[in-house]
Design a protein around this motif. Structure first.
Motif, mmCIF file in Angstrom:
data_model
loop_
_atom_site.group_PDB
_atom_site.id
_atom_site.type_symbol
_atom_site.label_atom_id
_atom_site.label_comp_id
_atom_site.label_asym_id
_atom_site.label_seq_id
_atom_site.Cartn_x
_atom_site.Cartn_y
_atom_site.Cartn_z
ATOM 1 N N ASP A 171 35.114 -77.366 -36.943
ATOM 2 C CA ASP A 171 33.857 -76.656 -37.352
ATOM 3 C C ASP A 171 32.698 -77.614 -38.158
ATOM 4 O O ASP A 171 33.184 -78.415 -39.003
ATOM 5 C CB ASP A 171 34.056 -75.472 -38.132
ATOM 6 C CG ASP A 171 34.768 -74.483 -37.431
ATOM 7 O OD1 ASP A 171 35.798 -74.743 -36.712
ATOM 8 O OD2 ASP A 171 33.913 -73.639 -36.782
ATOM 9 N N ARG A 201 28.577 -66.577 -38.774
ATOM 10 C CA ARG A 201 28.989 -67.743 -39.446
ATOM 11 C C ARG A 201 28.662 -67.541 -40.744
ATOM 12 O O ARG A 201 28.238 -66.523 -41.310
ATOM 13 C CB ARG A 201 28.408 -69.063 -38.822
ATOM 14 C CG ARG A 201 28.681 -69.356 -37.642
ATOM 15 C CD ARG A 201 28.583 -70.999 -37.391
ATOM 16 N NE ARG A 201 29.451 -71.420 -36.272
ATOM 17 C CZ ARG A 201 29.098 -71.224 -34.961
ATOM 18 N NH1 ARG A 201 27.920 -70.345 -34.490
ATOM 19 N NH2 ARG A 201 29.917 -71.729 -33.949
ATOM 20 N N GLN A 218 27.854 -73.001 -42.373
ATOM 21 C CA GLN A 218 28.600 -73.332 -41.417
ATOM 22 C C GLN A 218 27.785 -73.211 -40.074
ATOM 23 O O GLN A 218 27.112 -72.273 -39.914
ATOM 24 C CB GLN A 218 29.738 -72.120 -41.229
ATOM 25 C CG GLN A 218 30.955 -72.312 -40.214
ATOM 26 C CD GLN A 218 31.637 -71.268 -39.837
ATOM 27 O OE1 GLN A 218 31.445 -70.313 -40.281
ATOM 28 N NE2 GLN A 218 32.814 -71.467 -38.949
ATOM 29 N N VAL A 333 37.570 -69.637 -40.744
ATOM 30 C CA VAL A 333 37.460 -70.043 -39.300
ATOM 31 C C VAL A 333 38.709 -69.698 -38.528
ATOM 32 O O VAL A 333 39.468 -70.477 -38.425
ATOM 33 C CB VAL A 333 36.970 -71.669 -39.166
ATOM 34 C CG1 VAL A 333 36.912 -72.090 -37.835
ATOM 35 C CG2 VAL A 333 36.239 -72.175 -40.177
#
Ligand SMILES: Cc1cc2nc3c(=O)[nH]c(=O)nc-3n(C[C@H](O)[C@H](O)[C@H](O)COP(=O)(O)OP(=O)(O)OC[C@H]3O[C@@H](n4cnc5c(N)ncnc54)[C@H](O)[C@@H]3O)c2cc1C
Length: 417
Positions: A171, A201, A218, A333
């Motif tokens: 990511d 996100r 992110q 994540v």
């Protein structure tokens, strides 16, 4: 008297050299850059115990004064606040101060320049080194020991063939310092899961001095920082992007932190995601631990295994930091369905949310310098002539309590220092 070779004039290398100087040990710092980079925040969050460590080399108060103090961290899910953490005020330094790494480095360098026992050589990239029973040598320097603080791509680690295993996250994060007058009453850390303006996100907001906010988004692979993205947070207020970078996080550690007379410290020894502020903070603890052990070794006050206890103590501290930051990254994540369900439940219930566990120093349980129950008694394999027992604690030759967290409050209590 041979100096100690310190490779890298980042925050960890300079801290190590200052601790060596405090113990009366000369050092030469080799830095490959030709001067200090003044751009961007990088690390911003300095924790209380680390400020206390820095104060022992004369910069803790200056780092605290230069930063923004915060006590509360707020976590939001979509448009709801789901978690509020407030850290108590206590005597001494505040729990966290946001001082950009560039400022911390500047303050450390000012101290380094006042210290006659430290020679800082810019524009000197270390390319080779050898060691034997007498010391460590480079092409133009003979040193007694080496502290490798040459960062994540450490040349020293590679020259020693020490593996750097772990994993990298796919990511991407955009990290920016944005100067803007936001309407928040008090400086606080704000973490947003799935906000309407970055759906699916995360976004993290951290206050910095001079009206600058550190914003971490992110983002998907192809996303760039745009005016729309910033406007979604700052509205129609005027703003200025002071610095920006894109980032992927890594969780890695060196296979060993010690080889002979060479100790790896800071990012050369370990890297982790910055959620929880464990990179720089734990690197400063490495520097403190490495310096007193090398000073004791040079004075003939260490047993044959004291240097090895550096690997045991700081290696376990790194493992703990990697475990905690790894848990956070899995929450941020999720890698599989089970982790996704866990995260969703936590966000909806407000229970078990992990947006980064704030740094605390390692307690060194089960260190070779301690025995059962965490009581500090000398270990005959390591304690040498300079060590003493006082109030049931092992006092190291420089007068500090050995192997009991980096928490200087404990040391000060024990020693009235
Ligand atoms: C975006 C970002 C955000 C972060 N946020 C935080 C945070 O909030 N809190 C926190 O605690 N940490 C944070 N960190 C981590 C922190 O920046 C690092 O942990 C810290 O810089 C490590 O310091 P260091 O001295 O070990 O290494 P570095 O700062 O990398 O310094 C290494 C030095 O060695 C020099 N060097 C390299 N090779 C050689 C060579 N061969 N010869 C001589 N010199 C050499 C380099 O030029 C450099 O000056 C963050 C990092 C990033 C990137």
């Amino acid at each position: 008297m041979k100096p100690v070779l310190v490779v890298g004039a980042g925050p960890v290398g300079m801290t190590a050299a200052l601790f060596l100087a405090k113990a009366g040990v000369p050092s030469v710092i080799l830095e490959k850059a030709t001067g200090r980079q003044q751009q961007g925040s990088r690390s911003i969050c300095v924790q209380r115990d680390v400020l206390e460590i820095l104060e022992r080399i004369g910069v803790g108060q200056a780092v605290a004064d230069a930063g923004v103090t915060w006590y509360t961290g707020r976590t939001y899910y979509r448009d709801r606040e789901v978690l509020t953490l407030t850290f108590p005020e206590a005597e001494g330094f505040p729990p966290f101060v946001n001082t950009p790494q560039t400022v911390v480095e500047q303050l450390l360098e000012e101290r380094v320049r006042q210290e006659p026992l430290i020679e800082l050589r810019y524009g000197h990239a270390l390319e080779s080194l050898t060691q034997d029973d007498e010391g460590v040598s480079t092409k133009d320097l003979q040193a007694s020991h080496c502290i490798a603080a040459d960062g994540v791509h450490s040349t020293v680690r590679q020259l020693l063939n020490i593996p750097f295993e772990g994993l990298s996250f796919d990511d991407r994060f955009i990290i920016a310092d944005v100067r803007v007058d936001l309407d928040f009453e008090t400086p606080e850390r704000r973490f947003y899961f799935d906000p309407p303006w970055n759906p699916g996100r995360q976004v993290l907001l951290h206050p910095q001095p001079n009206g600058v906010w550190r914003i971490d988004w992110q983002v998907a692979e192809d996303v760039e920082l745009t005016d729309d993205r910033i406007r979604a947070i700052v509205g129609d207020k005027p703003y200025e992007v002071v610095w920006q970078s894109t980032y992927r996080f890594h969780q890695r550690r060196a296979g060993t932190f010690r080889k002979g007379r060479i100790l790896l410290a800071g990012d050369a020894a370990h890297v982790m995601s910055p959620f929880g502020a464990r990179g720089l903070n734990s690197g400063i603890c490495d520097a403190d631990n490495a310096a007193w052990k090398i000073a004791a070794d040079r004075n003939g006050e260490a047993g044959p295994n004291l240097l090895d206890s550096y690997d045991a103590e700081r290696g376990r501290a790194a493992d703990e930091n990697l475990r905690i930051t790894g848990d956070t990254m899995r929450f941020l994540v999720p890698g599989n369905e089970e982790e996704r369900i866990h995260r969703q439940k936590a966000l909806e219930s407000g229970e078990g949310i992990d947006s980064g566990k704030p740094f605390t120093p390692s307690t060194y349980e089960n260190s070779p310098l301690t025995t059962d129950g965490g009581e500090l008694v000398p270990n005959s394999r390591t304690a040498g002539p300079g060590f003493q027992i006082r109030d049931g604690r092992l006092i190291r030759p420089d007068g500090h309590v050995a192997a009991r967290r980096c928490d200087d409050r404990v040391k000060r209590r024990a020693l009235g220092w």
